[in-house]
Scaffold this motif. Structure first.
Motif, PDB file in Angstrom:
ATOM      1  N   ARG A  32      40.848  31.572  39.224  1.00 62.96           N
ATOM      2  CA  ARG A  32      40.331  31.721  37.860  1.00 62.96           C
ATOM      3  C   ARG A  32      38.821  31.534  37.831  1.00 62.96           C
ATOM      4  N   ARG A  33      38.324  30.547  38.601  1.00 67.56           N
ATOM      5  CA  ARG A  33      36.884  30.297  38.644  1.00 67.56           C
ATOM      6  C   ARG A  33      36.134  31.504  39.198  1.00 67.56           C
ATOM      7  N   ILE A  51      35.923  34.234  36.600  1.00 67.33           N
ATOM      8  CA  ILE A  51      34.892  33.929  35.594  1.00 67.33           C
ATOM      9  C   ILE A  51      33.500  34.260  36.133  1.00 67.33           C
ATOM     10  N   GLN A  87      33.092  38.024  36.177  1.00 66.71           N
ATOM     11  CA  GLN A  87      32.865  38.507  34.814  1.00 66.71           C
ATOM     12  C   GLN A  87      31.443  38.199  34.342  1.00 66.71           C
ATOM     13  N   SER A  88      30.985  36.990  34.690  1.00 67.52           N
ATOM     14  CA  SER A  88      29.620  36.607  34.303  1.00 67.52           C
ATOM     15  C   SER A  88      28.581  37.497  34.986  1.00 67.52           C
TER      16      SER A  88
END
Length: 357
Positions: A28-29, A32, A35-36
């Motif tokens: 998940r990290r 993220i 996506q960032s």
């Protein structure tokens, strides 16, 4: 619970639940982060497209202004040339008249000389001959020479002034579009100055002080060695230039008026209400700071003059080193929510910062 209502595929296959939660969190990290990064790339592409459009429009405007200036300068040269030509034409006409008059008199004298009676010739010469001789006298000749003095071909000073003034106007306009309006009335607010800094009489320089200045109590006064400006910027595009000492540590930037005035969170850059660039001459490096996060700039400082450029609506705060050529140092991006004041900080004996524009 979520873990109780779901079945872990890894556990079903391997019969072991150890490490699964760690792997899911790590996955998940990473998502993220990706996506960032994708969002940053999209924003970068949008900024690049906007900058390209702005620069294209800027150069188009510069070309139009240069063409208009060229027309003005050429028009002035043409005007002076026409004026010079008309003056010469008038002088030539005057000379033609004088030449014709003199030719007429010479012809008259020649006719008189052909007459048989010399006495008649001499009597007539008393008028015409004296006039001719008088016309050749020194005083008359000087006066006529002054009357027919040929003017200069063109007024070079006027042409140069038109050109230089026009170019200066174009440069000023371009600087305004790039950096925003130059702030000429920025002063330091002594009511915010910490007791260990002194403010110059003109309100432009903050200097570290060994002694307590015993400023009167003020709710806006900082505990530490820093100061804000009286002027704030609630909107628009602006820029101002500063100069700092060539030793020690000093900082320049902007701050919301709601920044804390005491405690560690009150230092410029150590909170989410201020943005700052620090010059650290003790280790020969520049650092930008916001919300206690530091970024060391990659190059060694070569100049102690800094330009701060603010575009409030675009949420951009940029720092430039006023070296030759000017060097971009860093740009903060943020959705500004309060008016921004200029902020200044000094740390050691001998440190100072001055507003120079």
């Amino acid at each position: 619970m979520w873990m109780e209502s779901c079945v872990c595929v890894s556990c079903c296959l391997a019969g072991d639940h150890r490490g699964t939660q760690v792997e899911l969190l790590e996955s998940r990290r990473l998502r993220i982060i990706v996506q960032s990064l994708q969002e940053n790339r999209r924003e970068g592409q949008e900024r690049a497209a906007g900058d390209t459009e702005t620069v294209t429009a800027l150069f188009r405007d510069i070309r139009e202004q240069l063409e208009a200036l060229e027309k003005r300068v050429l028009s002035e040269i043409s005007r002076q040339e026409d004026e010079f030509s008309l003056t010469l034409t008038d002088l030539i006409q005057q000379l033609e008249i004088k030449k014709n008059e003199l030719s007429r008199k010479i012809h008259h004298i020649e006719e008189m000389c052909s007459m048989a009676d010399p006495l008649t010739v001499l009597q007539d010469q008393e008028s015409d001959g004296a006039a001719i001789c008088g016309a050749e006298g020194g005083d008359n000749e000087d006066r006529e020479r002054d009357d027919m003095k040929v003017p200069g071909i063109r007024d070079v000073d006027l042409i140069s002034e038109t050109l230089l003034t026009g170019l200066a106007g174009i440069v000023t306009g371009v600087k305004g579009k790039i950096y925003g309006q130059e702030v000429t009335d920025m002063l330091l607010d002594i009511n915010t100055a910490g007791n260990n800094v002194s403010i110059s009489g003109d309100g432009k320089t903050v200097t570290f002080s060994d002694t307590d200045q015993h400023y009167p109590s003020s709710p806006g006064r900082f505990q530490y060695r820093q100061v804000l400006t009286t002027r704030s910027f609630p909107s628009g595009r602006h820029h101002w230039d500063v100069e700092g000492s060539e030793s020690g540590i000093w900082g320049v930037g902007v701050s919301y008026p709601s920044i804390e005035r005491r405690g560690d969170q009150s230092c410029i850059g150590d909170n989410n209400k201020s943005w700052c660039l620090y010059r650290r001459y003790n280790i020969n490096i520049s650092t930008v700071r916001h919300d206690s996060n530091d970024i060391d700039l990659p190059h060694v400082p070569s100049c102690n003059r800094i330009r701060i450029s603010l575009d409030y609506e675009a949420g951009r705060l940029s720092f430039y080193e006023l070296s030759d050529p000017i060097r971009h140092l860093h740009t903060f991006t943020a959705p500004f929510t309060e008016p921004l004041h200029g902020a200044f900080s000094v740390f050691y004996k001998g440190d100072w910062v001055r507003i120079i524009s």
